[in-house]
Design an enzyme around this catalytic site. Structure first.
Site, mmCIF file in Angstrom:
data_model
loop_
_atom_site.group_PDB
_atom_site.id
_atom_site.type_symbol
_atom_site.label_atom_id
_atom_site.label_comp_id
_atom_site.label_asym_id
_atom_site.label_seq_id
_atom_site.Cartn_x
_atom_site.Cartn_y
_atom_site.Cartn_z
ATOM 1 N N ARG A 54 -6.236 1.200 -4.616
ATOM 2 C CA ARG A 54 -5.261 0.719 -3.630
ATOM 3 C C ARG A 54 -5.086 -0.790 -3.704
ATOM 4 O O ARG A 54 -6.013 -1.513 -4.057
ATOM 5 C CB ARG A 54 -5.650 1.147 -2.221
ATOM 6 N N ASP A 66 -10.023 -1.673 6.991
ATOM 7 C CA ASP A 66 -10.716 -0.674 7.817
ATOM 8 C C ASP A 66 -11.313 -1.340 9.044
ATOM 9 O O ASP A 66 -12.044 -2.329 8.920
ATOM 10 C CB ASP A 66 -11.852 -0.016 7.031
ATOM 11 N N ASP A 118 -6.822 -2.272 1.473
ATOM 12 C CA ASP A 118 -7.405 -1.364 2.451
ATOM 13 C C ASP A 118 -7.979 -2.234 3.562
ATOM 14 O O ASP A 118 -8.765 -3.141 3.280
ATOM 15 C CB ASP A 118 -8.528 -0.589 1.743
ATOM 16 N N ARG A 152 0.837 -1.194 0.000
ATOM 17 C CA ARG A 152 0.000 0.000 0.000
ATOM 18 C C ARG A 152 0.872 1.244 0.000
ATOM 19 O O ARG A 152 1.767 1.396 0.821
ATOM 20 C CB ARG A 152 -0.903 -0.002 1.240
HETATM 21 N N1 ROI Z 1 -15.399 1.203 -3.720
HETATM 22 C C1 ROI Z 1 -15.627 -0.111 -3.575
HETATM 23 N N2 ROI Z 1 -16.526 -0.709 -4.392
HETATM 24 N N3 ROI Z 1 -14.978 -0.862 -2.646
HETATM 25 C C2 ROI Z 1 -14.071 -0.298 -1.799
HETATM 26 O O1 ROI Z 1 -13.496 -1.016 -0.946
HETATM 27 C C3 ROI Z 1 -13.813 1.073 -1.901
HETATM 28 N N4 ROI Z 1 -12.936 1.701 -1.077
HETATM 29 C C4 ROI Z 1 -12.698 2.995 -1.156
HETATM 30 C C5 ROI Z 1 -13.389 3.883 -2.151
HETATM 31 C C6 ROI Z 1 -12.360 4.559 -3.000
HETATM 32 C C7 ROI Z 1 -14.223 4.897 -1.373
HETATM 33 N N5 ROI Z 1 -14.291 3.159 -3.036
HETATM 34 C C8 ROI Z 1 -14.510 1.811 -2.896
HETATM 35 O O2 ROI Z 1 -11.849 3.537 -0.307
#
Ligand code: ROI
Length: 161
Positions: free
Chosen positions: A93, A98, A96, A83
């Site tokens: 990315r 979260d 991610d 990342r």
């Molecule tokens: N859109 C989708 N479909 N899945 C994600 O995990 C995701 N993550 C993000 C943003 C860019 C908001 N859009 C996303 O961080």
């Protein structure tokens, strides 16, 4: 031990493999017990559309790490998996991770907002979370079952796994 739910997302460098590798890393978290992972989904990007589709899922762990220690560990895994933090908001990315929920705690400081601020509108978070925790109720009293019923699932596709 606290129940914690972590959203996984990737849309670069073989995102499906990125998620499988992230799951292996999550299984190794210190002071934590692995729970399970949801089915994985393909979803079209929320935010800028000029980026590849995402692979998304949600993992469940039990942990004795405090929320900031857990965040540190999640960020280490993101960095291990290539990342690169860019200035572009909502850009693509490789991985991610979260922190969605940490027990029923509400956390708001410079580093961390829990429950995750966007989760109540995002089908790519709500649907996999519902798959593994259908009876879950968020700290504000909203039931996952109801949030899933209300969200737009037209851009979400389950990947066979
Ligand atoms: N859109 C989708 N479909 N899945 C994600 O995990 C995701 N993550 C993000 C943003 C860019 C908001 N859009 C996303 O961080």
């Amino acid at each position: 031990m606290i129940d914690a739910y972590i959203a996984l997302g990737a849309n670069l460098e073989n995102p499906y493999q990125q998620l499988l590798q992230a799951i292996e890393h999550l299984k190794q978290l210190p002071l934590s017990e692995w729970g399970c992972v949801s089915p994985l989904y393909s979803s079209s990007p929320m935010g800028p559309q000029d980026q590849p589709d995402y692979v998304n899922g949600v993992a469940y762990i039990r942990t004795s790490l405090n929320p900031h220690q857990l965040l540190d560990e999640l960020q280490k895994i993101e960095l291990t998996q290539g990342r690169v933090r860019k200035s572009e908001r909502w850009g693509p990315r490789t991985l991610d991770l979260d922190l969605l929920l940490y027990g029923q705690q509400v956390i708001q400081d410079e580093r961390l907002i829990v429950p995750h601020y966007g989760m109540k509108e995002r089908a790519f978070v709500l649907v996999p979370l519902f798959d593994i925790a259908p009876a879950l109720v968020l700290p504000d009293g909203s039931a996952i079952k109801e949030l899933v019923r209300l969200c737009d699932q037209t851009q979400l596709f389950r990947i066979d796994n």
